[in-house]
Design a protein around this motif. Structure first.
Motif, PDB file in Angstrom:
ATOM      1  N   PHE A   1       0.840  -1.197   0.000  1.00 31.77           N
ATOM      2  CA  PHE A   1       0.000   0.000   0.000  1.00 31.77           C
ATOM      3  C   PHE A   1       0.877   1.249   0.000  1.00 31.77           C
ATOM      4  O   PHE A   1       0.663   2.181  -0.780  1.00 31.77           O
ATOM      5  CB  PHE A   1      -0.914  -0.021   1.232  1.00 31.77           C
ATOM      6  CG  PHE A   1      -2.007   0.988   1.227  1.00 31.77           C
ATOM      7  CD1 PHE A   1      -3.288   0.640   0.854  1.00 31.77           C
ATOM      8  CD2 PHE A   1      -1.770   2.302   1.623  1.00 31.77           C
ATOM      9  CE1 PHE A   1      -4.314   1.573   0.866  1.00 31.77           C
ATOM     10  CE2 PHE A   1      -2.778   3.244   1.645  1.00 31.77           C
ATOM     11  CZ  PHE A   1      -4.068   2.875   1.255  1.00 31.77           C
ATOM     12  N   HIS A   2       1.865   1.272   0.874  1.00 33.50           N
ATOM     13  CA  HIS A   2       2.783   2.412   0.969  1.00 33.50           C
ATOM     14  C   HIS A   2       3.557   2.593  -0.338  1.00 33.50           C
ATOM     15  O   HIS A   2       3.698   3.710  -0.845  1.00 33.50           O
ATOM     16  CB  HIS A   2       3.739   2.192   2.146  1.00 33.50           C
ATOM     17  CG  HIS A   2       4.618   3.352   2.430  1.00 33.50           C
ATOM     18  ND1 HIS A   2       5.920   3.419   1.987  1.00 33.50           N
ATOM     19  CD2 HIS A   2       4.386   4.504   3.107  1.00 33.50           C
ATOM     20  CE1 HIS A   2       6.456   4.559   2.389  1.00 33.50           C
ATOM     21  NE2 HIS A   2       5.547   5.230   3.068  1.00 33.50           N
ATOM     22  N   HIS A   3       4.038   1.501  -0.900  1.00 37.00           N
ATOM     23  CA  HIS A   3       4.777   1.550  -2.164  1.00 37.00           C
ATOM     24  C   HIS A   3       3.899   2.134  -3.275  1.00 37.00           C
ATOM     25  O   HIS A   3       4.336   3.004  -4.033  1.00 37.00           O
ATOM     26  CB  HIS A   3       5.269   0.150  -2.531  1.00 37.00           C
ATOM     27  CG  HIS A   3       5.976   0.087  -3.844  1.00 37.00           C
ATOM     28  ND1 HIS A   3       7.250   0.586  -4.025  1.00 37.00           N
ATOM     29  CD2 HIS A   3       5.582  -0.397  -5.053  1.00 37.00           C
ATOM     30  CE1 HIS A   3       7.616   0.412  -5.286  1.00 37.00           C
ATOM     31  NE2 HIS A   3       6.627  -0.192  -5.916  1.00 37.00           N
ATOM     32  N   HIS A   4       2.667   1.667  -3.362  1.00 39.59           N
ATOM     33  CA  HIS A   4       1.759   2.173  -4.401  1.00 39.59           C
ATOM     34  C   HIS A   4       1.419   3.639  -4.183  1.00 39.59           C
ATOM     35  O   HIS A   4       1.235   4.379  -5.156  1.00 39.59           O
ATOM     36  CB  HIS A   4       0.500   1.323  -4.455  1.00 39.59           C
ATOM     37  CG  HIS A   4       0.735  -0.007  -5.096  1.00 39.59           C
ATOM     38  ND1 HIS A   4      -0.259  -0.918  -5.283  1.00 39.59           N
ATOM     39  CD2 HIS A   4       1.853  -0.583  -5.593  1.00 39.59           C
ATOM     40  CE1 HIS A   4       0.229  -2.000  -5.865  1.00 39.59           C
ATOM     41  NE2 HIS A   4       1.513  -1.814  -6.047  1.00 39.59           N
ATOM     42  N   ALA A   5       1.330   4.056  -2.931  1.00 36.76           N
ATOM     43  CA  ALA A   5       1.079   5.475  -2.659  1.00 36.76           C
ATOM     44  C   ALA A   5       2.195   6.332  -3.243  1.00 36.76           C
ATOM     45  O   ALA A   5       1.945   7.374  -3.851  1.00 36.76           O
ATOM     46  CB  ALA A   5       0.943   5.710  -1.157  1.00 36.76           C
ATOM     47  N   HIS A   6       3.427   5.879  -3.076  1.00 35.31           N
ATOM     48  CA  HIS A   6       4.564   6.623  -3.645  1.00 35.31           C
ATOM     49  C   HIS A   6       4.509   6.607  -5.176  1.00 35.31           C
ATOM     50  O   HIS A   6       4.825   7.614  -5.822  1.00 35.31           O
ATOM     51  CB  HIS A   6       5.890   6.048  -3.139  1.00 35.31           C
ATOM     52  CG  HIS A   6       6.243   6.543  -1.786  1.00 35.31           C
ATOM     53  ND1 HIS A   6       6.885   7.732  -1.564  1.00 35.31           N
ATOM     54  CD2 HIS A   6       6.006   6.010  -0.564  1.00 35.31           C
ATOM     55  CE1 HIS A   6       7.044   7.923  -0.272  1.00 35.31           C
ATOM     56  NE2 HIS A   6       6.521   6.886   0.360  1.00 35.31           N
ATOM     57  N   GLN A   7       4.094   5.499  -5.757  1.00 32.51           N
ATOM     58  CA  GLN A   7       3.960   5.431  -7.211  1.00 32.51           C
ATOM     59  C   GLN A   7       2.895   6.409  -7.708  1.00 32.51           C
ATOM     60  O   GLN A   7       3.095   7.089  -8.724  1.00 32.51           O
ATOM     61  CB  GLN A   7       3.613   4.012  -7.661  1.00 32.51           C
ATOM     62  CG  GLN A   7       4.764   3.036  -7.545  1.00 32.51           C
ATOM     63  CD  GLN A   7       4.355   1.646  -7.989  1.00 32.51           C
ATOM     64  OE1 GLN A   7       3.253   1.188  -7.705  1.00 32.51           O
ATOM     65  NE2 GLN A   7       5.262   0.978  -8.687  1.00 32.51           N
ATOM     66  N   LEU A   8       1.771   6.482  -7.013  1.00 30.05           N
ATOM     67  CA  LEU A   8       0.709   7.411  -7.417  1.00 30.05           C
ATOM     68  C   LEU A   8       1.167   8.862  -7.329  1.00 30.05           C
ATOM     69  O   LEU A   8       0.860   9.668  -8.218  1.00 30.05           O
ATOM     70  CB  LEU A   8      -0.536   7.204  -6.555  1.00 30.05           C
ATOM     71  CG  LEU A   8      -1.343   5.965  -6.873  1.00 30.05           C
ATOM     72  CD1 LEU A   8      -2.410   5.737  -5.810  1.00 30.05           C
ATOM     73  CD2 LEU A   8      -1.969   6.064  -8.251  1.00 30.05           C
ATOM     74  N   VAL A   9       1.903   9.191  -6.284  1.00 27.68           N
ATOM     75  CA  VAL A   9       2.420  10.554  -6.159  1.00 27.68           C
ATOM     76  C   VAL A   9       3.386  10.845  -7.309  1.00 27.68           C
ATOM     77  O   VAL A   9       3.323  11.904  -7.939  1.00 27.68           O
ATOM     78  CB  VAL A   9       3.099  10.763  -4.785  1.00 27.68           C
ATOM     79  CG1 VAL A   9       3.866  12.081  -4.743  1.00 27.68           C
ATOM     80  CG2 VAL A   9       2.053  10.713  -3.677  1.00 27.68           C
ATOM     81  N   ALA A  10       4.261   9.899  -7.613  1.00 24.68           N
ATOM     82  CA  ALA A  10       5.229  10.092  -8.700  1.00 24.68           C
ATOM     83  C   ALA A  10       4.532  10.258 -10.047  1.00 24.68           C
ATOM     84  O   ALA A  10       4.994  11.032 -10.898  1.00 24.68           O
ATOM     85  CB  ALA A  10       6.205   8.923  -8.751  1.00 24.68           C
ATOM     86  N   LEU A  11       3.422   9.570 -10.249  1.00 22.43           N
ATOM     87  CA  LEU A  11       2.671   9.714 -11.500  1.00 22.43           C
ATOM     88  C   LEU A  11       1.906  11.031 -11.553  1.00 22.43           C
ATOM     89  O   LEU A  11       1.700  11.595 -12.627  1.00 22.43           O
ATOM     90  CB  LEU A  11       1.684   8.553 -11.663  1.00 22.43           C
ATOM     91  CG  LEU A  11       2.279   7.213 -12.045  1.00 22.43           C
ATOM     92  CD1 LEU A  11       1.229   6.113 -11.903  1.00 22.43           C
ATOM     93  CD2 LEU A  11       2.822   7.249 -13.458  1.00 22.43           C
ATOM     94  N   SER A  12       1.474  11.514 -10.400  1.00 27.29           N
ATOM     95  CA  SER A  12       0.631  12.710 -10.345  1.00 27.29           C
ATOM     96  C   SER A  12       1.415  14.016 -10.367  1.00 27.29           C
ATOM     97  O   SER A  12       0.986  14.985 -10.994  1.00 27.29           O
ATOM     98  CB  SER A  12      -0.233  12.676  -9.082  1.00 27.29           C
ATOM     99  OG  SER A  12      -1.072  11.568  -9.090  1.00 27.29           O
TER     100      SER A  12
END
Length: 127
Positions: A46-57
């Motif tokens: 979950f934490h890893h995906h949160a960082h991925q979403l921020v990087a994409l956004s």
């Protein structure tokens, strides 16, 4: 989630977020489903995906990618809580066709299923 360090998120951040989602789910049907999903989620993933979403956004390139598509496109957004004014302005600036459904949040298809289905049907009808 991305605001936490991994260690803090694993120690207390995920538990805190899940409790907040649970509390919100008392009055928000979409959050009830999200809480159920969170109980099955790996806090580390979950934490890893949160960082991925921020990087994409953060670079705000999704809107230019949508604008460059050569197929009919419709962005359906919950308003006022599913899309911020800045994102709506980006869609307008890049001439990405979008519709706002009110009142709705992030999961517009759960908050307003009939309006969502009507928007999709209206978009698909002329195709």
């Amino acid at each position: 989630a991305a605001a936490y360090s991994l260690d803090d998120f694993l120690a207390h951040g995920f538990i805190t977020m899940r409790a907040e989602v649970y509390a919100g789910g008392r009055t928000d049907r979409a959050l009830r489903g999200y809480h159920a999903a969170m109980t099955m989620a790996s806090p580390r993933v979950f934490h890893h995906h949160a960082h991925q979403l921020v990087a994409l956004s953060e670079p705000e390139t999704l809107v230019t990618r949508l604008a460059a598509l050569r197929v009919p496109t419709l962005f359906i957004a919950g308003v006022p809580d599913g899309i911020c004014a800045h994102s709506r302005a980006l869609l307008d600036r890049h001439a990405v066709r979008w519709v706002g459904i009110e009142p709705a949040g992030h999961w517009v298809h759960i908050d307003q299923p009939d309006q969502f289905a009507a928007a999709v049907a209206g978009f698909l009808a002329p195709l």
